[in-house]
Design a protein around this motif. Sequence first.
Motif, PDB file in Angstrom:
ATOM      1  N   ALA A 108       2.654 -12.942   7.832  1.00 45.96           N
ATOM      2  CA  ALA A 108       2.869 -11.829   6.906  1.00 45.96           C
ATOM      3  C   ALA A 108       2.584 -12.246   5.471  1.00 45.96           C
ATOM      4  N   PHE A 109       2.997 -13.458   5.096  1.00 42.35           N
ATOM      5  CA  PHE A 109       2.726 -13.956   3.744  1.00 42.35           C
ATOM      6  C   PHE A 109       1.223 -13.970   3.467  1.00 42.35           C
ATOM      7  N   ILE A 142       6.807 -10.177  -2.808  1.00 38.57           N
ATOM      8  CA  ILE A 142       7.281 -10.222  -1.418  1.00 38.57           C
ATOM      9  C   ILE A 142       8.795 -10.363  -1.430  1.00 38.57           C
ATOM     10  N   THR A 143       9.470  -9.455  -0.763  1.00 45.09           N
ATOM     11  CA  THR A 143      10.926  -9.473  -0.742  1.00 45.09           C
ATOM     12  C   THR A 143      11.443  -9.564   0.688  1.00 45.09           C
ATOM     13  N   CYS A 144      12.691  -9.991   0.843  1.00 42.99           N
ATOM     14  CA  CYS A 144      13.223 -10.236   2.176  1.00 42.99           C
ATOM     15  C   CYS A 144      14.684  -9.825   2.267  1.00 42.99           C
ATOM     16  N   THR A 145      15.040  -9.239   3.392  1.00 46.09           N
ATOM     17  CA  THR A 145      16.398  -8.795   3.681  1.00 46.09           C
ATOM     18  C   THR A 145      16.843  -9.351   5.031  1.00 46.09           C
ATOM     19  N   GLU A 160      10.464 -17.908  -1.980  1.00 52.38           N
ATOM     20  CA  GLU A 160       9.026 -18.181  -2.029  1.00 52.38           C
ATOM     21  C   GLU A 160       8.209 -16.927  -2.308  1.00 52.38           C
ATOM     22  N   GLY A 161       8.764 -15.773  -1.968  1.00 51.46           N
ATOM     23  CA  GLY A 161       7.995 -14.544  -2.115  1.00 51.46           C
ATOM     24  C   GLY A 161       8.165 -13.822  -3.425  1.00 51.46           C
ATOM     25  N   ARG A 162       9.189 -14.152  -4.187  1.00 54.35           N
ATOM     26  CA  ARG A 162       9.541 -13.290  -5.318  1.00 54.35           C
ATOM     27  C   ARG A 162       8.496 -13.250  -6.428  1.00 54.35           C
TER      28      ARG A 162
END
Length: 248
Positions: free
Chosen positions: A121-122, A176-179, A170-172
């Motif tokens: 996805a990254f 790219i955000t994560c929950t 790593e995504g910010r």
Amino acid sequence: MNKVALITGASSGIGRATATALSKAGWDLTITARRLDRLEETRTQCGKTAKVLVLAGDISDERFVLELFKQTVSTFGRLDLLFNNAGMGYPSTLIEDLPIEAFRKVMDVNVTSAVICTREAFKVFKAQNPPGGRIINNGSLSAHIPRPHSFPYTISKHAITGLTKTTALEGRSHGITCTQIDIGNALTDMSFRLSQGALQSNGQTVPEATFDVEHVAQSIVHIASLPTNVTVLDYKIMATEMPFVGRG
């Protein structure tokens, strides 16, 4: 243009409910799980206006995951949401009776598959225009407080917490955000046994409260609808009467 979501473990339960809810909210989907017949059932429950790509396979197989992302991008042109939902449990077992191969299987399905999907996805999120995207990991209340005799599952879900936090870090700077969504006793085939009786830390086995899985799906739709400059890092949703706060 509709937004695009990829959902693993979409053949039943939380994955199916989420696929249905997202499609009715205007999303296009790639859905995957092992059983093609069950995935086709999920497809029939999705909104008529949604485009749904169905790909059956082993989500812990790296070659399959590579093809999954390749076909998603080829079909839709981009990806906006990855829902790492695929997972498995293991029967209540004492640590001294736990076969190591069983432990490895749980880790492969619950953790390795999520890592591979996150990595791919990254790549997509960084390369597409506009860049960015959202990942939602299906954690568990067991990522915080274990049930008795739940070594493989609890360890795997603690690992998902580490994956969520490192993904968010790593995504910010790349949009790219994560929950991590931690779900307690949503009523599915996997959790039905809890409503019949679950072992507690005091040694008693008692029925536990459950709630409609649709509330989980709608929570995910809400999180997914947020712009990527907004992060919901941790989200807990549970049956009000289940033993978690003060579990025991």
